[in-house]
Design an enzyme around this catalytic site. Structure first.
Site, PDB file in Angstrom:
ATOM      1  N   ALA A  59       0.838  -1.197   0.000  1.00 30.39           N
ATOM      2  CA  ALA A  59       0.000   0.000   0.000  1.00 30.39           C
ATOM      3  C   ALA A  59       0.877   1.253   0.000  1.00 30.39           C
ATOM      4  CB  ALA A  59      -0.923  -0.002   1.213  1.00 30.39           C
ATOM      5  N   ASP A 115       2.177   1.572  -3.476  1.00 31.03           N
ATOM      6  CA  ASP A 115       1.077   2.037  -4.329  1.00 31.03           C
ATOM      7  C   ASP A 115       0.862   3.535  -4.175  1.00 31.03           C
ATOM      8  OD1 ASP A 115       0.729  -0.540  -5.106  1.00 31.03           O
ATOM      9  OD2 ASP A 115      -1.072  -0.908  -3.896  1.00 31.03           O
ATOM     10  N   GLU A 138     -14.513 -14.508  -7.175  1.00 29.39           N
ATOM     11  CA  GLU A 138     -13.560 -15.392  -6.506  1.00 29.39           C
ATOM     12  C   GLU A 138     -12.619 -14.575  -5.641  1.00 29.39           C
ATOM     13  OE1 GLU A 138     -12.670 -16.606 -10.472  1.00 29.39           O
ATOM     14  OE2 GLU A 138     -10.557 -16.078 -10.289  1.00 29.39           O
ATOM     15  N   LYS A 187      -9.170 -13.022  -4.341  1.00 31.31           N
ATOM     16  CA  LYS A 187      -7.934 -12.660  -5.025  1.00 31.31           C
ATOM     17  C   LYS A 187      -6.785 -13.113  -4.125  1.00 31.31           C
ATOM     18  CE  LYS A 187      -5.567  -8.890  -7.327  1.00 31.31           C
ATOM     19  NZ  LYS A 187      -4.342  -8.827  -6.526  1.00 31.31           N
ATOM     20  N   ASP A 218      -3.217 -13.816  -2.645  1.00 28.61           N
ATOM     21  CA  ASP A 218      -2.034 -12.969  -2.607  1.00 28.61           C
ATOM     22  C   ASP A 218      -0.789 -13.839  -2.784  1.00 28.61           C
ATOM     23  OD1 ASP A 218      -0.733 -10.640  -2.471  1.00 28.61           O
ATOM     24  OD2 ASP A 218      -1.017 -10.314  -0.323  1.00 28.61           O
ATOM     25  N   GLU A 262      -2.562 -18.686  -9.571  1.00 26.20           N
ATOM     26  CA  GLU A 262      -1.737 -18.050  -8.556  1.00 26.20           C
ATOM     27  C   GLU A 262      -1.049 -19.130  -7.727  1.00 26.20           C
ATOM     28  OE1 GLU A 262      -2.119 -14.778  -8.925  1.00 26.20           O
ATOM     29  OE2 GLU A 262      -1.319 -13.894  -7.087  1.00 26.20           O
ATOM     30  N   TYR A 321      -7.161 -19.680 -12.165  1.00 30.17           N
ATOM     31  CA  TYR A 321      -8.224 -18.692 -12.333  1.00 30.17           C
ATOM     32  C   TYR A 321      -8.526 -18.299 -13.773  1.00 30.17           C
ATOM     33  CZ  TYR A 321      -4.334 -15.328 -12.207  1.00 30.17           C
ATOM     34  OH  TYR A 321      -3.177 -14.655 -12.435  1.00 30.17           O
ATOM     35  N   LYS A 381     -10.353  -4.458  -4.054  1.00 31.02           N
ATOM     36  CA  LYS A 381      -9.253  -4.542  -3.085  1.00 31.02           C
ATOM     37  C   LYS A 381      -9.763  -4.344  -1.664  1.00 31.02           C
ATOM     38  CE  LYS A 381      -5.116  -4.999  -4.978  1.00 31.02           C
ATOM     39  NZ  LYS A 381      -4.122  -4.042  -4.706  1.00 31.02           N
ATOM     40  N   CYS A 419       7.749  -1.831  38.535  1.00 31.85           N
ATOM     41  CA  CYS A 419       6.437  -1.797  37.889  1.00 31.85           C
ATOM     42  C   CYS A 419       5.988  -0.346  37.712  1.00 31.85           C
ATOM     43  CB  CYS A 419       5.420  -2.560  38.738  1.00 31.85           C
ATOM     44  SG  CYS A 419       3.728  -2.342  38.166  1.00 31.85           S
ATOM     45  N   CYS A 460       2.759   0.065  40.294  1.00 30.49           N
ATOM     46  CA  CYS A 460       2.828  -0.046  41.752  1.00 30.49           C
ATOM     47  C   CYS A 460       4.254   0.004  42.283  1.00 30.49           C
ATOM     48  CB  CYS A 460       2.145  -1.337  42.208  1.00 30.49           C
ATOM     49  SG  CYS A 460       3.107  -2.799  41.803  1.00 30.49           S
ATOM     50  N   CYS A 485       5.499  -8.018  36.972  1.00 31.03           N
ATOM     51  CA  CYS A 485       5.442  -7.237  38.198  1.00 31.03           C
ATOM     52  C   CYS A 485       5.227  -8.219  39.335  1.00 31.03           C
ATOM     53  CB  CYS A 485       4.269  -6.264  38.117  1.00 31.03           C
ATOM     54  SG  CYS A 485       3.706  -5.684  39.719  1.00 31.03           S
ATOM     55  N   CYS A 531      -1.013  -4.877  43.165  1.00 27.98           N
ATOM     56  CA  CYS A 531      -0.786  -3.941  42.046  1.00 27.98           C
ATOM     57  C   CYS A 531      -2.137  -3.581  41.435  1.00 27.98           C
ATOM     58  CB  CYS A 531       0.128  -4.580  40.999  1.00 27.98           C
ATOM     59  SG  CYS A 531       0.285  -3.597  39.497  1.00 27.98           S
TER      60      CYS A 531
HETATM   61  O1  D41 Z   1      -6.397 -14.731  -7.299  1.00 28.85           O
HETATM   62  C1  D41 Z   1      -5.816 -13.931  -8.038  1.00 28.85           C
HETATM   63  N1  D41 Z   1      -4.734 -13.323  -7.619  1.00 28.85           N
HETATM   64  C2  D41 Z   1      -6.335 -13.634  -9.417  1.00 28.85           C
HETATM   65  C3  D41 Z   1      -5.554 -12.899 -10.292  1.00 28.85           C
HETATM   66  C4  D41 Z   1      -7.601 -14.089  -9.837  1.00 28.85           C
HETATM   67  N2  D41 Z   1      -8.398 -14.812  -9.010  1.00 28.85           N
HETATM   68  N3  D41 Z   1      -8.039 -13.807 -11.076  1.00 28.85           N
HETATM   69  C5  D41 Z   1      -7.281 -13.094 -11.949  1.00 28.85           C
HETATM   70  N4  D41 Z   1      -7.761 -12.863 -13.190  1.00 28.85           N
HETATM   71  C6  D41 Z   1      -7.051 -12.179 -14.066  1.00 28.85           C
HETATM   72  C7  D41 Z   1      -7.624 -11.964 -15.434  1.00 28.85           C
HETATM   73  C8  D41 Z   1      -9.021 -11.416 -15.348  1.00 28.85           C
HETATM   74  C9  D41 Z   1      -6.781 -10.996 -16.221  1.00 28.85           C
HETATM   75  C10 D41 Z   1      -7.669 -13.282 -16.139  1.00 28.85           C
HETATM   76  C11 D41 Z   1      -5.998 -12.616 -11.584  1.00 28.85           C
HETATM   77  C12 D41 Z   1      -5.275 -11.889 -12.562  1.00 28.85           C
HETATM   78  N5  D41 Z   1      -5.832 -11.690 -13.797  1.00 28.85           N
HETATM   79  C13 D41 Z   1      -3.948 -11.322 -12.358  1.00 28.85           C
HETATM   80  N6  D41 Z   1      -3.046 -11.692 -11.486  1.00 28.85           N
HETATM   81  C14 D41 Z   1      -1.952 -10.926 -11.633  1.00 28.85           C
HETATM   82  C15 D41 Z   1      -2.167 -10.066 -12.617  1.00 28.85           C
HETATM   83  C16 D41 Z   1      -3.412 -10.295 -13.099  1.00 28.85           C
END
Ligand code: D41
Length: 688
Positions: free
Chosen positions: A43, A46, A125, A127, A129, A185, A237, A326, A420, A423, A438, A444
């Site tokens: 983050a 980003d 679904e 995402k 990491d 992934e 995926y 996100k 402490c 106390c 302590c 205390c």
């Molecule tokens: O679980 C994930 N990290 C994930 C990444 C996911 N469940 N679906 C994804 N679907 C796509 C597309 C829609 C482009 C087929 C993705 C990613 N892309 C992705 N992961 C890294 C860059 C893009």
């Protein structure tokens, strides 16, 4: 946030600032992609990137080809051969809240020329990491694995993906295309990650920062024997190349088919057709997030039908038909203002970092635990340092890392107290133990207060309305000092307190009166014996039946109780050997605290004695650990996986492979409502 982090872009009107921003971003890039050793949370990165992009948008004439925004991905590590993706691996756009999600849906409807109330089916679904990879199967045989890299060029990691158990070397069944590219992934389970770090510390190696970097580091090993030892998994995926064969007409059906061919897909994959269902999915997954065995940083929503995906196309490498939703980052950077020391219920002295407030995991955090003195040393933390704070689920925020690169001359050592802070009693630290305590015991004020909070808490006497703040007031006004003082509070005492109206005083007194009727397990837990948690208290109560028998039991007898080891037995025996503790118990009995006592049931007589249960999926009415305790109380064993020996599977929402296995083995399955009914029939009292 570090001092040099921009809070807005206007401070970057001069190019030196921009150059500095380039340098920072490039350094983080290198650490992240090349060294697999990032020093700041995503983050934070980003944020820097966003600031630069915003500035460039305002100053388009000044965008240099050297700007980090002008390249995608990073250099590959030497030693891996490069793979050019025949079909580029696209990236994902982001949305951050439900309004942005609904804008995403609206844009799609408009592009497709549909009106705003026509429904489009989406696949949803988690995402994961981890790191994105591509697998190529020819005639069903795994012939190549590659990282996503920058989307066009990745690295050949065939030797490593072959070591991952969830990746089939040969597809199962039949009907797959002659050439099939599967994308997904690779990630590491949280538990495996913890295990790996414990191991790394033992042999004096560096810890990994988080499961994602551990996965990235593992998959980019030149030696596959190292990768093989790492607890990696892969979830699919999407598909890329499809030649010499057909796949279904939508994403959902394709993933289900991949699953039949032996590839892993996420069990929380669902289809939805309206906005409300999307939002419900977000709410549900957000609540589940911290309980999942792997880390997710959000969700992905994809238009389900391929024909619609095709019509929508993509812009600058991101499909218009998909977006990532996100979640708030669980890590953030801030500064340590001070380190103070808190005294807990058992006297344990915990260092707490006072922080410049920072938004993390969905809330603003201004304190974070540092666990114990050793932790300060391990982190090499000084007052004034920039640190990474982690907050997941409802867990107490903690300082996980010091950004040593950003340390200035303005830092000072943490001063560890010798007495402490409350106390002034001596602080004891037993050799080899990380915890300093302590020595004041219940003399205390801090320990007394914590003991009272514990006594009144939900899992103990459950005196609703008698929380931290009120106890704080009662202790400081000397209205309550010992447990039994609670039972001598009068309405007169209470109504004089600030913010205590007559009605709430009445209510509190009624609750105090009602909760005098308790259970032996709650009472034992409430006493706050060291190392005796809820489960141990329950076991003691079930196996002894009478408090006096526990008081009289010696260590040898106590270790026979399930879950009680020699150390816990020592704490229990020591507690009851102290006269003042027995006085506390007597005073409580005299004040009217009671519980039913009875001869304990023989374990063999319990209704579920000898039965093996498995819990799977999400239980909505109770936690899994609660369900486990209920089953154990009835005499059942609770196992982690389904086998022929399993007698029954309790399946909550979104149950996956365990449920399927139970069905395959024709094992009895209970839904959550059926389970609750079943518990009631067996006399388990539920307060849901
Ligand atoms: O679980 C994930 N990290 C994930 C990444 C996911 N469940 N679906 C994804 N679907 C796509 C597309 C829609 C482009 C087929 C993705 C990613 N892309 C992705 N992961 C890294 C860059 C893009």
């Amino acid at each position: 946030m570090s001092a040099d982090t921009p809070s807005n872009t206007s401070s970057f009107s001069i190019p030196e600032d921009i150059q500095h921003l380039y340098d920072q971003i490039e350094l983080h890039n290198y650490r992240y992609h090349v060294l697999d050793e990032p020093s700041v949370p995503d983050a934070h990165y980003d944020q820097l990137f966003k600031s630069l992009k915003a500035w460039e948008l305002q100053n388009p004439q000044a965008v240099s080809p050297q700007s980090p925004t002008q390249r995608v991905g990073a250099q590959p590590k030497s030693g891996f051969s490069q793979i050019t993706h025949e079909m580029p691996m696209l990236s994902l756009d982001n949305v951050f809240d439900s309004d942005e999600l609904s804008d995403f849906v609206t844009r799609i409807q408009e592009r497709l020329g549909l009106n705003s109330d026509s429904s489009i089916e989406f696949a949803c679904e988690p995402k994961l990491d981890g790191i994105a990879v591509s697998l190529l199967y020819e005639d069903g045989i795994l012939v190549r694995g590659a990282t996503r890299g920058d989307g066009s060029i990745g690295e050949d990691i065939t030797h490593n993906v072959r070591t991952i158990d969830s990746i089939p070397l040969k597809l199962l069944g039949s009907g797959y295309p002659q050439r099939l590219e599967v994308r997904g992934e690779i990630y590491m389970l949280k538990a495996g990650f913890e295990q790996m770090n414990i191991q790394a510390e033992k042999v004096g190696e560096k810890r990994f920062v988080n499961p994602r970097n551990a996965a990235a580091g593992s998959i980019r090993q030149l030696d596959p024997r190292i990768t093989a030892k790492r607890p990696l998994e892969m979830c699919c995926y999407s598909v890329g190349i499809v030649e010499g064969g057909e796949i279904p007409e939508d994403h959902f059906a394709t993933l289900k088919l991949l699953n039949e061919w032996g590839l892993k897909i996420n069990p929380y994959l669902i289809k939805v057709s309206d906005t409300q269902a999307q939002i419900d999915y977000v709410t549900k997954m957000q609540a589940l997030r911290s309980e999942l065995p792997y880390e997710i940083d959000g969700l992905v929503f994809k238009v389900n039908r391929y024909s619609l995906q095709q019509r929508l196309g993509f812009i600058s490498r991101a499909p218009r038909w998909a977006t990532a939703y996100k979640f708030p980052a669980e890590e953030a950077v801030t500064t340590v203002d001070n380190v103070e020391f808190q005294v807990g219920r058992t006297g344990a002295i915990t260092p707490v970092a006072r922080l410049v407030p920072v938004f993390v995991g969905g809330v603003t955090v201004s304190n974070a635990t540092l666990h114990n003195m050793d932790e300060i040393e391990r982190l090499d933390l000084k007052v004034g340092d920039s640190v990474v704070v982690h907050r997941a689920g409802d867990v107490i925020p903690k300082v996980v890392r010091v950004l040593l690169d950003e340390r200035t001359d303005n830092v000072s050592e943490v001063v560890v107290p010798t007495a402490c802070p409350i106390c002034e009693s001596d602080i004891e630290r037993i050799e080899g133990e990380a915890i300093a305590r302590c020595s004041g015991g219940l003399t205390c004020a801090a320990q007394r207060k914590e003991a009272l909070i514990h006594y009144a808490s939900k899992k103990a006497l459950d005196i609703d309305g008698l929380g931290d703040k009120l106890i704080d007031t009662l202790v400081s006004k000397e209205l309550v000092e010992k447990f039994d003082d609670i039972y001598h509070l009068s309405k007169n005492n209470l109504v004089r307190l600030e913010r205590m109206a007559e009605k709430s005083a009445d209510k509190l007194l009624a609750t105090i009166e009602r909760t005098k009727q308790t259970t032996l397990a709650r009472f034992i837990y409430a006493l706050g014996i060291r190392e005796v948690g809820e489960a141990t208290a329950r076991n003691l109560a079930t196996e002894f039946g009478f408090l006096n028998r526990i008081i009289e039991a010696d260590e040898e007898r106590l270790v026979q109780v399930s879950d009680v080891g020699p150390i816990v037995a020592k704490h229990i025996a020591r507690f009851f050997a102290q006269a003042h503790n027995l006085e506390v118990i007597e005073a409580l009995r005299a004040a009217g605290v009671t519980w039913p006592e009875a001869e304990p049931l023989d374990v063999g007589e319990l209704p579920l004695a000898g039965k093996i249960y498995v819990l799977t999926g999400t239980l909505e009415q109770m936690g899994r650990s609660e369900a486990k305790v209920f089953l154990q109380e009835l005499g059942a064993k609770v196992a982690g996986s389904v086998s022929k020996k399993t007698d029954c599977v309790v399946a909550g929402a979104a149950a996956g492979s365990k449920l399927k296995k139970a069905q395959d083995l024709e094992i009895e399955v209970l839904t959550e409502p059926e389970f609750i009914e079943f518990l009631k029939v067996h006399g388990v009292v539920l307060d849901l």
